[in-house]
Design an enzyme around this catalytic site. Structure first.
Site, PDB file in Angstrom:
ATOM      1  N   ARG A  90    -119.499 -33.184 -28.464  1.00  0.00           N
ATOM      2  CA  ARG A  90    -118.586 -33.570 -29.535  1.00  0.00           C
ATOM      3  C   ARG A  90    -118.805 -35.014 -29.967  1.00  0.00           C
ATOM      4  O   ARG A  90    -118.122 -35.483 -30.880  1.00  0.00           O
ATOM      5  CB  ARG A  90    -117.144 -33.432 -29.046  1.00  0.00           C
ATOM      6  CG  ARG A  90    -116.390 -32.216 -29.592  1.00  0.00           C
ATOM      7  CD  ARG A  90    -115.055 -32.201 -28.911  1.00  0.00           C
ATOM      8  NE  ARG A  90    -114.015 -31.474 -29.575  1.00  0.00           N
ATOM      9  CZ  ARG A  90    -113.633 -30.246 -29.229  1.00  0.00           C
ATOM     10  NH1 ARG A  90    -114.277 -29.574 -28.322  1.00  0.00           N
ATOM     11  NH2 ARG A  90    -112.604 -29.689 -29.848  1.00  0.00           N
ATOM     12  N   ARG A 129    -102.331 -19.426 -34.480  1.00  0.00           N
ATOM     13  CA  ARG A 129    -103.186 -18.996 -33.369  1.00  0.00           C
ATOM     14  C   ARG A 129    -102.394 -18.730 -32.082  1.00  0.00           C
ATOM     15  O   ARG A 129    -101.553 -19.515 -31.694  1.00  0.00           O
ATOM     16  CB  ARG A 129    -104.229 -20.093 -33.108  1.00  0.00           C
ATOM     17  CG  ARG A 129    -105.125 -19.800 -31.926  1.00  0.00           C
ATOM     18  CD  ARG A 129    -106.431 -20.492 -32.049  1.00  0.00           C
ATOM     19  NE  ARG A 129    -106.359 -21.909 -31.736  1.00  0.00           N
ATOM     20  CZ  ARG A 129    -107.422 -22.709 -31.759  1.00  0.00           C
ATOM     21  NH1 ARG A 129    -108.596 -22.237 -32.102  1.00  0.00           N
ATOM     22  NH2 ARG A 129    -107.295 -23.984 -31.471  1.00  0.00           N
TER      23      ARG A 129
HETATM   24  P1  AMP Z   1    -110.936 -27.158 -27.951  1.00  0.00           P
HETATM   25  O1  AMP Z   1    -110.342 -26.064 -27.146  1.00  0.00           O
HETATM   26  O2  AMP Z   1    -112.424 -27.110 -28.006  1.00  0.00           O
HETATM   27  O3  AMP Z   1    -110.311 -27.281 -29.325  1.00  0.00           O
HETATM   28  O4  AMP Z   1    -110.597 -28.521 -27.182  1.00  0.00           O
HETATM   29  C1  AMP Z   1    -109.248 -28.914 -26.939  1.00  0.00           C
HETATM   30  C2  AMP Z   1    -109.197 -30.379 -26.597  1.00  0.00           C
HETATM   31  O5  AMP Z   1    -109.954 -30.625 -25.396  1.00  0.00           O
HETATM   32  C3  AMP Z   1    -109.803 -31.322 -27.619  1.00  0.00           C
HETATM   33  O6  AMP Z   1    -108.890 -31.621 -28.659  1.00  0.00           O
HETATM   34  C4  AMP Z   1    -110.128 -32.538 -26.750  1.00  0.00           C
HETATM   35  O7  AMP Z   1    -108.949 -33.249 -26.438  1.00  0.00           O
HETATM   36  C5  AMP Z   1    -110.608 -31.881 -25.474  1.00  0.00           C
HETATM   37  N1  AMP Z   1    -112.065 -31.635 -25.516  1.00  0.00           N
HETATM   38  C6  AMP Z   1    -112.698 -30.429 -25.560  1.00  0.00           C
HETATM   39  N2  AMP Z   1    -114.023 -30.585 -25.581  1.00  0.00           N
HETATM   40  C7  AMP Z   1    -114.257 -31.918 -25.550  1.00  0.00           C
HETATM   41  C8  AMP Z   1    -115.435 -32.720 -25.578  1.00  0.00           C
HETATM   42  N3  AMP Z   1    -116.653 -32.159 -25.644  1.00  0.00           N
HETATM   43  N4  AMP Z   1    -115.292 -34.062 -25.517  1.00  0.00           N
HETATM   44  C9  AMP Z   1    -114.066 -34.634 -25.441  1.00  0.00           C
HETATM   45  N5  AMP Z   1    -112.921 -33.939 -25.452  1.00  0.00           N
HETATM   46  C10 AMP Z   1    -112.999 -32.599 -25.503  1.00  0.00           C
END
Ligand code: AMP
Length: 216
Positions: A90, A129
């Site tokens: 990310r 969702r």
């Molecule tokens: P997601 O389920 O992919 O939308 O991720 C939910 C939350 O987890 C994000 O809003 C970030 O706070 C954290 N997160 C997930 N993946 C990453 C990543 N690669 N780097 C940093 N934070 C992450």
């Protein structure tokens, strides 16, 4: 050689749904950084406690702990043939770290489908969702409702709304994507890995578009 596919796209665009389908179809592990953090939060680990302070605000968890978590996950035997990476990398630092990690596993990023959709569609999707407690299967009251309200079609577990799917946090997460993650679009384009996919199509159409672009 192992196959690694990075799914790129803003929160709410359907990366998780597509990652699960692709992982089944291709027989590759599904690695979702968000799911790994949520698992740590559920198990009340130190990493979970740290991650929660960032996730609840819609901010990114710091690179060092995120990279270490993914490196550990990639060392599991189910990643030997490769993986679908959903939500990682990310940031440019995470993308660089991934290149280094994959060298160790004698793999490389093969393709980067970038799923796109306009901001209002993302907000609408995330606020409708519902996620399954057992395995993170995702449903949407409008676009992809479960057969039985509140119950996962696949494993019968309870569906819940993620805390960070509240409108204000959703807006921040989308902003964070444009500020911190979108540089990866040009990074992977320069490496000839990027394929743009219209995320407004149906789930089946998006899968079809990704599979036909993959060539792996
Ligand atoms: P997601 O389920 O992919 O939308 O991720 C939910 C939350 O987890 C994000 O809003 C970030 O706070 C954290 N997160 C997930 N993946 C990453 C990543 N690669 N780097 C940093 N934070 C992450």
């Amino acid at each position: 050689m192992a196959t690694f596919i990075v799914l790129l796209g803003p929160p709410g665009v359907g990366k998780g749904t597509q990652a699960k389908i692709l992982s089944d179809r291709k027989g590759l592990a599904h690695i979702s950084s968000g799911d790994l953090f949520r698992e740590n939060i559920k198990n009340q680990t130190e990493l979970g406690r740290l991650a929660q302070t960032f996730m609840s605000k819609g901010e990114l968890v710091p690179d060092d702990v995120t990279i270490a978590m993914i490196k550990d996950r990639l060392s599991h035997p189910d990643c030997r043939n490769g993986a679908i990476l959903d939500g990682f990398p990310r940031t440019p630092a995470q993308a660089d770290a991934l290149e280094d990690m994959l060298k160790e596993f004698s793999g490389r990023v093969d393709a980067v489908p970038q799923i796109t959709a306009p901001m209002d569609a993302l907000i609408e999707r995330m606020s409708g969702r519902w996620t399954c407690r057992a395995n993170g299967h995702s449903f949407n009251t409008k676009f992809n409702p479960p057969k039985l309200e509140g119950v996962c079609d696949y494993d019968g577990s309870e569906l819940f709304q993620r805390d960070d799917d509240k409108v204000e946090t959703v807006k921040r997460r989308i902003q964070v994507y444009f500020d911190q993650t979108s540089p990866l679009i040009s990074y992977y384009r320069e490496h000839d890995k990027l394929v743009e996919i219209d995320g407004l199509q149906s789930i089946e159409q998006v899968t079809k578009a990704i599979l036909s672009a993959l060539n792996v």
